[in-house]
Enzyme design. Structure first.
Site, PDB file in Angstrom:
ATOM      1  N   ASP A  65       0.862  -1.069   0.025  1.00  0.00           N
ATOM      2  CA  ASP A  65      -0.024  -0.115  -0.155  1.00  0.00           C
ATOM      3  C   ASP A  65       0.772   1.172   0.072  1.00  0.00           C
ATOM      4  OD1 ASP A  65      -2.752   0.238  -0.142  1.00  0.00           O
ATOM      5  OD2 ASP A  65      -2.983   0.855   1.992  1.00  0.00           O
ATOM      6  N   TYR A  67       2.083   4.772   1.340  1.00  0.00           N
ATOM      7  CA  TYR A  67       2.091   5.522   2.747  1.00  0.00           C
ATOM      8  C   TYR A  67       0.884   6.549   2.750  1.00  0.00           C
ATOM      9  CZ  TYR A  67       6.981   4.185   2.909  1.00  0.00           C
ATOM     10  OH  TYR A  67       7.864   3.350   3.084  1.00  0.00           O
ATOM     11  N   PHE A  78       7.688   1.821  -0.784  1.00  0.00           N
ATOM     12  CA  PHE A  78       8.891   2.261   0.127  1.00  0.00           C
ATOM     13  C   PHE A  78       9.246   3.249   0.347  1.00  0.00           C
ATOM     14  CE2 PHE A  78       8.666  -2.782  -0.184  1.00  0.00           C
ATOM     15  CZ  PHE A  78       8.250  -2.988   1.203  1.00  0.00           C
ATOM     16  N   HIS A 187       9.277  -9.251   6.440  1.00  0.00           N
ATOM     17  CA  HIS A 187       9.073  -7.918   5.786  1.00  0.00           C
ATOM     18  C   HIS A 187      10.007  -6.669   6.534  1.00  0.00           C
ATOM     19  CE1 HIS A 187       6.822  -3.847   5.318  1.00  0.00           C
ATOM     20  NE2 HIS A 187       6.212  -4.628   4.276  1.00  0.00           N
TER      21      HIS A 187
END
Length: 221
Positions: A65, A67, A78, A187
């Site tokens: 997703d 931010y 990221f 992760h």
């Protein structure tokens, strides 16, 4: 939603843009951006593709997703805009990078320089409502980005896929393992990283070794 995407991708993905689900998705996104604050900015929704042409693609990093905080998302998984504080997951990515390659921790969290070298920083969902994580999931984006992964798998060979966390690992089924290389780990989020599932994966040096062996330019992480 006008699809402003690099011509190299438009040629590959035009059939997806013509499908009914994408029209429904487009209507939803138009409505959301009109009624609410959403991220990234409209012009950056397809930034992952516009910064990494299909022909230049060598590495894929899959996020979930964008931010959802103010001024953070820039269309690359990221990644955050210059001068924006690094979110926890990005901090752990940079910590692993600095340990793995023995380089200085980067000042900017903008990963555009990775994308320009052929790293597709692909979120499964390309948009989100401000301060509402996951708010644009299951609206059609995942169908589109799964198709992107399948197209890469089919049309290219020797791509390195970095699948971080359980969600990204589910994309393995879309990739031809005989043609491509996959590295998996936990992760980089603090929850996973602090339990020992992230640090030490050495994905950056491993990726460059694979590229080197294929006589391809390495990534200057």
């Amino acid at each position: 939603m006008e699809v402003k995407i690099d011509d190299s991708w438009k040629n590959i993905l035009q059939s997806e843009f013509d499908k009914p689900y994408f029209k429904t998705l487009t209507d939803f996104i138009k409505s959301e951006y009109k009624q609410y604050t959403c991220y990234p900015k409209r012009a950056h929704i397809f930034a992952a593709f516009n910064n990494c042409g299909f022909d230049d693609l060598r590495v894929v990093i899959i996020g979930q997703d964008p931010y959802h905080g103010q001024n953070q998302a820039n269309g690359l998984s990221f990644s955050v805009n210059d001068a924006v504080a690094h979110p926890p997951s990005l901090m752990n990515i940079f910590k692993e990078l600095s340990i793995d390659l023995q380089v200085t921790y980067p000042q900017s969290g903008n990963l555009e320089k990775w994308a320009k070298q052929g790293v597709l920083l692909l979120n499964a969902t390309l948009t989100v409502r401000a301060n509402e994580a996951g708010s644009h999931q299951k609206k059609g984006w995942e169908i589109f980005t799964d198709a992107v992964i399948q197209k890469i798998s089919t049309e290219k060979k020797g791509v390195v896929f970095l699948l971080w966390g359980g969600f990204a690992k589910q994309k393995t089924k879309l990739i031809d393992l005989k043609k491509h290389c996959i590295f998996t780990s936990g992760h980089p989020s603090p929850l996973s990283a602090n339990r020992g599932f992230w640090f030490g994966n050495k994905h950056f040096s491993k990726t460059n070794k694979v590229l080197e062996n294929m006589k391809k330019p390495i990534i200057e992480w």
